[in-house]
Write a protein that holds these residues in place. Structure first.
Motif, PDB file in Angstrom:
ATOM      1  N   UNK A 263       0.885  -1.164   0.000  1.00  0.00           N
ATOM      2  CA  UNK A 263       0.000   0.000   0.000  1.00  0.00           C
ATOM      3  C   UNK A 263       0.925   1.217   0.000  1.00  0.00           C
ATOM      4  N   UNK A 264       1.291   1.680  -1.194  1.00  0.00           N
ATOM      5  CA  UNK A 264       2.288   2.738  -1.303  1.00  0.00           C
ATOM      6  C   UNK A 264       1.809   4.068  -0.731  1.00  0.00           C
ATOM      7  N   UNK A 265       0.521   4.313  -0.805  1.00  0.00           N
ATOM      8  CA  UNK A 265      -0.001   5.534  -0.187  1.00  0.00           C
ATOM      9  C   UNK A 265       0.192   5.459   1.327  1.00  0.00           C
ATOM     10  N   UNK A 266      -0.118   4.316   1.897  1.00  0.00           N
ATOM     11  CA  UNK A 266       0.065   4.132   3.339  1.00  0.00           C
ATOM     12  C   UNK A 266       1.535   4.224   3.721  1.00  0.00           C
ATOM     13  N   UNK A 267       2.408   3.650   2.874  1.00  0.00           N
ATOM     14  CA  UNK A 267       3.846   3.712   3.142  1.00  0.00           C
ATOM     15  C   UNK A 267       4.306   5.165   3.226  1.00  0.00           C
ATOM     16  N   UNK A 268       3.835   5.981   2.281  1.00  0.00           N
ATOM     17  CA  UNK A 268       4.174   7.398   2.316  1.00  0.00           C
ATOM     18  C   UNK A 268       3.556   8.106   3.497  1.00  0.00           C
ATOM     19  N   UNK A 269       2.309   7.759   3.785  1.00  0.00           N
ATOM     20  CA  UNK A 269       1.601   8.401   4.890  1.00  0.00           C
ATOM     21  C   UNK A 269       2.297   8.145   6.223  1.00  0.00           C
ATOM     22  N   UNK A 270       2.817   6.935   6.390  1.00  0.00           N
ATOM     23  CA  UNK A 270       3.493   6.591   7.653  1.00  0.00           C
ATOM     24  C   UNK A 270       4.741   7.440   7.872  1.00  0.00           C
ATOM     25  N   UNK A 271       5.559   7.635   6.826  1.00  0.00           N
ATOM     26  CA  UNK A 271       6.760   8.451   7.019  1.00  0.00           C
ATOM     27  C   UNK A 271       6.409   9.932   7.148  1.00  0.00           C
ATOM     28  N   UNK A 272       5.276  10.340   6.527  1.00  0.00           N
ATOM     29  CA  UNK A 272       4.817  11.720   6.697  1.00  0.00           C
ATOM     30  C   UNK A 272       4.359  11.979   8.125  1.00  0.00           C
TER      31      UNK A 272
ATOM     32  N   UNK B 181       1.623   7.731  -5.445  1.00  0.00           N
ATOM     33  CA  UNK B 181       1.062   7.263  -4.172  1.00  0.00           C
ATOM     34  C   UNK B 181       1.987   7.563  -2.999  1.00  0.00           C
ATOM     35  N   UNK B 182       3.270   7.304  -3.171  1.00  0.00           N
ATOM     36  CA  UNK B 182       4.209   7.553  -2.069  1.00  0.00           C
ATOM     37  C   UNK B 182       4.320   9.041  -1.758  1.00  0.00           C
ATOM     38  N   UNK B 183       4.455   9.840  -2.789  1.00  0.00           N
ATOM     39  CA  UNK B 183       4.569  11.297  -2.635  1.00  0.00           C
ATOM     40  C   UNK B 183       3.325  11.861  -1.952  1.00  0.00           C
ATOM     41  N   UNK B 184       2.161  11.515  -2.462  1.00  0.00           N
ATOM     42  CA  UNK B 184       0.920  12.055  -1.929  1.00  0.00           C
ATOM     43  C   UNK B 184       0.614  11.533  -0.526  1.00  0.00           C
ATOM     44  N   UNK B 185       0.946  10.266  -0.280  1.00  0.00           N
ATOM     45  CA  UNK B 185       0.773   9.715   1.064  1.00  0.00           C
ATOM     46  C   UNK B 185       1.623  10.458   2.082  1.00  0.00           C
ATOM     47  N   UNK B 186       2.880  10.723   1.706  1.00  0.00           N
ATOM     48  CA  UNK B 186       3.774  11.467   2.601  1.00  0.00           C
ATOM     49  C   UNK B 186       3.195  12.839   2.934  1.00  0.00           C
ATOM     50  N   UNK B 187       2.765  13.561   1.906  1.00  0.00           N
ATOM     51  CA  UNK B 187       2.239  14.906   2.132  1.00  0.00           C
ATOM     52  C   UNK B 187       0.990  14.886   3.011  1.00  0.00           C
ATOM     53  N   UNK B 188       0.110  13.937   2.757  1.00  0.00           N
ATOM     54  CA  UNK B 188      -1.091  13.839   3.595  1.00  0.00           C
ATOM     55  C   UNK B 188      -0.715  13.529   5.032  1.00  0.00           C
ATOM     56  N   UNK B 189       0.207  12.578   5.204  1.00  0.00           N
ATOM     57  CA  UNK B 189       0.636  12.226   6.546  1.00  0.00           C
ATOM     58  C   UNK B 189       1.235  13.402   7.292  1.00  0.00           C
TER      59      UNK B 189
END
Length: 340
Positions: free
Chosen positions: A132-141, A172-180
């Motif tokens: 879940x690349x969005x989640x992966x990004x969100x977690x580091x964000x 997905x990773x970029x956007x997940x990070x920003x949201x997080x």
């Protein structure tokens, strides 16, 4: 001339026939990766082979000559169709360009599972097995926001992406990070449309260390006050760190990333990267082989994970600086799970 007794001959023929039938009925599964040198795909191949051996099926592996080599992947799919394979696992180099050939495979009765990278459209495969690349990004964000505390509101963020092609994993990773991190991402399916003043800018790395160094240098020229760096993967993070170090800024900037390769986890331990989200390529391929074997036996097809449109193969935050509200494990634990 020496004659073989009839009964013995009959037994030999029967045994040979049964052996041939057994061989013919051994399911063939294809694994097609982007390259055969990237440690991520090496581990994927390892997981597929282990599971194929365990389940008694034949695994045939193929790889592009370079990342982006669609022609070789097309030929591999056609070879597997001709061989009567039951299914194909593929990490597509050209997510749209490979679709007509994938459709030929599905029309021929093969189960096609995209690994790691969805096809475009994702429905062109029977299922996608991926992080879940969005989640992966969100977690580091989320981790970065908590780690920075009050300073998060004045962050100056450099985004080191893969390319300008809006590839699904990249986005997905970029956007997940920003949201997080708490930034309004506008359209979650597109990078670069954000208006938050904390974003210094986006640059591309091609996922390489040299690309990370170059992109970091470009963004430092734009704003030398950068204090938070998101990177598409850990090689890009290593390059970004070297660029920061050359300017004497390595202790002033927080770097976060995604992947979970062993070099990246060691960089967590050494303080190069603050946190990374680990994905599991061995598990992706292993579960993909299992799904195709089940399809060959019963005709059943894999289902998406709850609330998602793909099969989630898991993600784990790795950091030696845990923060409140974000589950993580240490780099020591990460080294026991990493790949490459």
């Amino acid at each position: 001339m020496k004659f073989i007794p009839y009964k013995k001959l009959a037994c030999l023929v029967a045994a040979g026939t049964l052996s041939t039938v057994a061989m013919a009925e051994t399911p063939i599964i294809g694994l097609i990766t982007k390259t055969n040198t990237n440690p991520f795909f090496v581990k994927m191949k390892e997981g597929a082979q282990q599971k194929a051996d365990e389940l008694g099926v034949e695994l045939r592996t193929f790889a592009g000559r370079y990342d982006g080599d669609n022609e070789t992947q097309v030929q591999a799919v056609e070879n597997l169709i001709a061989a009567g394979a039951k299914g194909i696992l593929i990490t597509p180099s050209d997510t749209a360009g490979i679709v007509p050939t994938i459709q030929k495979a599905r029309d021929a009765g093969l189960l096609v599972i995209a690994l790691d990278t969805p096809l475009s459209p994702a429905s062109a495969a029977d299922m996608t097995f991926a992080t879940d690349n969005f989640k992966a990004g969100e977690m580091i964000g989320m981790w970065a926001k908590e780690k920075m505390g009050d300073k998060a509101k004045d962050a100056k963020i450099a985004l080191l992406d893969l390319s300008t092609s809006q590839i699904t994993v990249d986005v997905a990773r970029d956007q997940g990070f920003l949201k997080g991190f708490g930034i309004d991402i506008k359209d979650p399916n597109r990078m670069g449309d954000e208006t938050d003043p904390r974003i210094v800018g986006n640059d591309v790395t091609q996922g390489s260390e040299e690309g990370g160094r170059r992109a970091m240098e470009n963004l430092l020229q734009k704003d030398p006050g950068v204090n938070l760096v998101y990177t598409i993967n850990e090689p890009a993070a290593a390059g970004a760190y070297e660029a920061l170090k050359s300017f004497g800024l390595e202790k002033d900037v927080l770097i976060v990333s995604v992947d979970g390769g062993c070099p990246g986890v060691r960089n967590i331990k050494d303080g190069v990267i603050g946190a990374t989200s680990m994905q599991f390529p061995l598990q992706m391929a292993s579960e993909g082989v299992t799904a195709i074997v089940e399809f060959a036996k019963s005709g059943s097809r894999p289902s998406a994970s709850n609330g998602l449109d793909f099969f989630d193969t898991g993600v784990q935050l790795i950091t030696d600086e845990p923060v409140k509200g974000v589950k993580s494990v240490t780099s020591q634990t990460g080294l026991s799970m990493c790949w490459g």
